[in-house]
Enzyme design. Structure first.
Site, PDB file in Angstrom:
ATOM      1  N   ASN A  16      46.971  48.765  37.589  1.00  0.00           N
ATOM      2  CA  ASN A  16      45.743  49.141  37.127  1.00  0.00           C
ATOM      3  C   ASN A  16      44.096  49.667  37.312  1.00  0.00           C
ATOM      4  OD1 ASN A  16      44.766  45.466  37.334  1.00  0.00           O
ATOM      5  ND2 ASN A  16      46.595  45.396  38.826  1.00  0.00           N
ATOM      6  N   MET A  92      43.562  46.945  49.603  1.00  0.00           N
ATOM      7  CA  MET A  92      43.858  45.923  51.166  1.00  0.00           C
ATOM      8  C   MET A  92      42.978  45.886  51.569  1.00  0.00           C
ATOM      9  SD  MET A  92      45.592  44.664  47.998  1.00  0.00           S
ATOM     10  CE  MET A  92      47.385  43.468  48.932  1.00  0.00           C
ATOM     11  N   ASN A 109      37.127  43.076  41.475  1.00  0.00           N
ATOM     12  CA  ASN A 109      37.637  43.124  42.664  1.00  0.00           C
ATOM     13  C   ASN A 109      38.526  41.859  41.132  1.00  0.00           C
ATOM     14  OD1 ASN A 109      40.152  42.992  44.574  1.00  0.00           O
ATOM     15  ND2 ASN A 109      39.514  41.303  45.233  1.00  0.00           N
ATOM     16  N   HIS A 111      41.851  39.670  41.369  1.00  0.00           N
ATOM     17  CA  HIS A 111      42.543  39.000  42.304  1.00  0.00           C
ATOM     18  C   HIS A 111      44.457  38.450  41.660  1.00  0.00           C
ATOM     19  CE1 HIS A 111      43.327  36.665  46.621  1.00  0.00           C
ATOM     20  NE2 HIS A 111      43.745  35.670  44.996  1.00  0.00           N
ATOM     21  N   SER A 138      42.422  36.708  38.132  1.00  0.00           N
ATOM     22  CA  SER A 138      41.402  36.894  38.155  1.00  0.00           C
ATOM     23  C   SER A 138      40.038  37.390  38.274  1.00  0.00           C
ATOM     24  CB  SER A 138      40.162  35.559  39.386  1.00  0.00           C
ATOM     25  OG  SER A 138      40.783  34.283  39.496  1.00  0.00           O
ATOM     26  N   ASP A 147      38.166  36.724  48.535  1.00  0.00           N
ATOM     27  CA  ASP A 147      38.232  36.249  47.508  1.00  0.00           C
ATOM     28  C   ASP A 147      37.173  35.136  46.454  1.00  0.00           C
ATOM     29  OD1 ASP A 147      40.423  38.331  47.797  1.00  0.00           O
ATOM     30  OD2 ASP A 147      41.722  37.217  48.498  1.00  0.00           O
TER      31      ASP A 147
HETATM   32  C1  GAR Z   1      47.784  43.129  41.674  1.00  0.00           C
HETATM   33  O1  GAR Z   1      48.292  42.797  41.318  1.00  0.00           O
HETATM   34  C2  GAR Z   1      46.330  43.205  42.050  1.00  0.00           C
HETATM   35  O2  GAR Z   1      45.825  41.973  41.679  1.00  0.00           O
HETATM   36  C3  GAR Z   1      46.658  42.977  43.933  1.00  0.00           C
HETATM   37  O3  GAR Z   1      47.127  43.523  44.527  1.00  0.00           O
HETATM   38  C4  GAR Z   1      48.381  44.321  43.528  1.00  0.00           C
HETATM   39  C5  GAR Z   1      47.398  46.099  43.145  1.00  0.00           C
HETATM   40  O4  GAR Z   1      48.852  46.562  41.751  1.00  0.00           O
HETATM   41  N1  GAR Z   1      45.557  43.015  44.482  1.00  0.00           N
HETATM   42  C6  GAR Z   1      44.995  41.980  45.662  1.00  0.00           C
HETATM   43  O5  GAR Z   1      46.269  41.497  45.998  1.00  0.00           O
HETATM   44  C7  GAR Z   1      44.005  41.801  46.329  1.00  0.00           C
HETATM   45  N2  GAR Z   1      43.934  41.072  47.171  1.00  0.00           N
HETATM   46  P1  GAR Z   1      48.296  48.326  40.789  1.00  0.00           P
HETATM   47  O6  GAR Z   1      48.438  48.996  42.251  1.00  0.00           O
HETATM   48  O7  GAR Z   1      49.059  48.417  40.441  1.00  0.00           O
HETATM   49  O8  GAR Z   1      47.679  47.896  40.627  1.00  0.00           O
END
Ligand code: GAR
Length: 227
Positions: A16, A92, A109, A111, A138, A147
């Protein structure tokens, strides 16, 4: 208006973050990522930032005597970059009240679920176990409720027969990479605001979260023009 300053907080792989950096570099987001801060020293996201020439910092909670002291330092490091937008991108750690309050209305954020369903962890597994027909992602403003802040934009994917956690997660992640830059673009453009406890776009409250699939033509045209 001067270019919007974006600080991204990460803990993991940073896909992301990559989507946000690419969207800013290509002009889709009218701003730039000015710093990336991780609470995990070896996070690959830090490498992505360095490759893009963006300052990458670590604030490791294990170096601090308490959560309050850690968060005070994290906030100091974030504010040092004078951000207009703080984007949590796979960050996290649950953030406490002082941190969230200081960045209220500026912090988003992403999620991996269609909130309010499946707050917290292991969202893909839980969606499959619950027999959900659709799942998704979201983007929301961050408030003290985990969240639970006002949801701005969602994208849905079908849960297919035979899906496992990994396949479903990959399908959701593709959508995350579309909706997160779009929401950050709106915030940087000054079109998106948090007023009291609601999200507002273009001067009107969002009665319910927007859905990528149902966005107006102008938004799709902007997405199509992305480089
Ligand atoms: C993503 O899927 C994001 O939505 C999730 O962690 C992943 C990070 O991936 N976030 C959560 O679960 C937050 N509670 P990335 O490091 O490849 O962006």
């Amino acid at each position: 208006m001067s270019a919007c300053r974006i600080v991204v907080l990460v803990s993991g792989g940073g896909t992301n973050l990559q989507a946000l950096m690419d969207a800013a570099a290509g002009g889709f987001i009218p701003g730039r990522v000015v710093a990336v801060i991780s609470n995990v020293p070896g996070a690959y996201a830090l490498e992505r930032a360095r490759r893009a020439g963006i300052p990458a910092e670590v604030v490791d909670q294990r170096d601090f005597p308490s959560r309050a002291v850690f968060e005070a330092e994290l906030l100091r490091r974030v504010e040092a970059h004078h951000p207009d937008v703080v984007a949590l991108a796979g960050f996290m750690r649950i953030l406490g009240s002082a941190f969230v309050t200081a960045l209220r209305g500026r912090m988003l954020n992403i999620h991996p679920s269609l909130l309010p369903r499946f707050r917290g962890l292991h969202t893909h597994r839980r969606a499959i176990e619950a027999g959900a027909a659709e799942h998704g992602a979201s983007v929301h403003f961050v408030t003290e409720e985990l969240d639970g802040g006002p949801v701005i934009l969602q994208a849905a994917v079908p849960v297919l027969p035979g899906d496992d956690e990994r396949r479903l997660a990959a399908r959701v992640l593709d959508k995350e990479h579309i909706i997160y830059p779009l929401a950050v673009r709106w915030l940087c453009q000054g079109r998106l605001e948090m007023i009291e406890d609601g999200a507002w776009l273009d001067g009107a409250p969002l009665e319910r979260p927007l859905r990528l699939e149902r966005l107006p033509e102008a938004e799709w045209a902007a997405l199509a023009r992305r480089r």
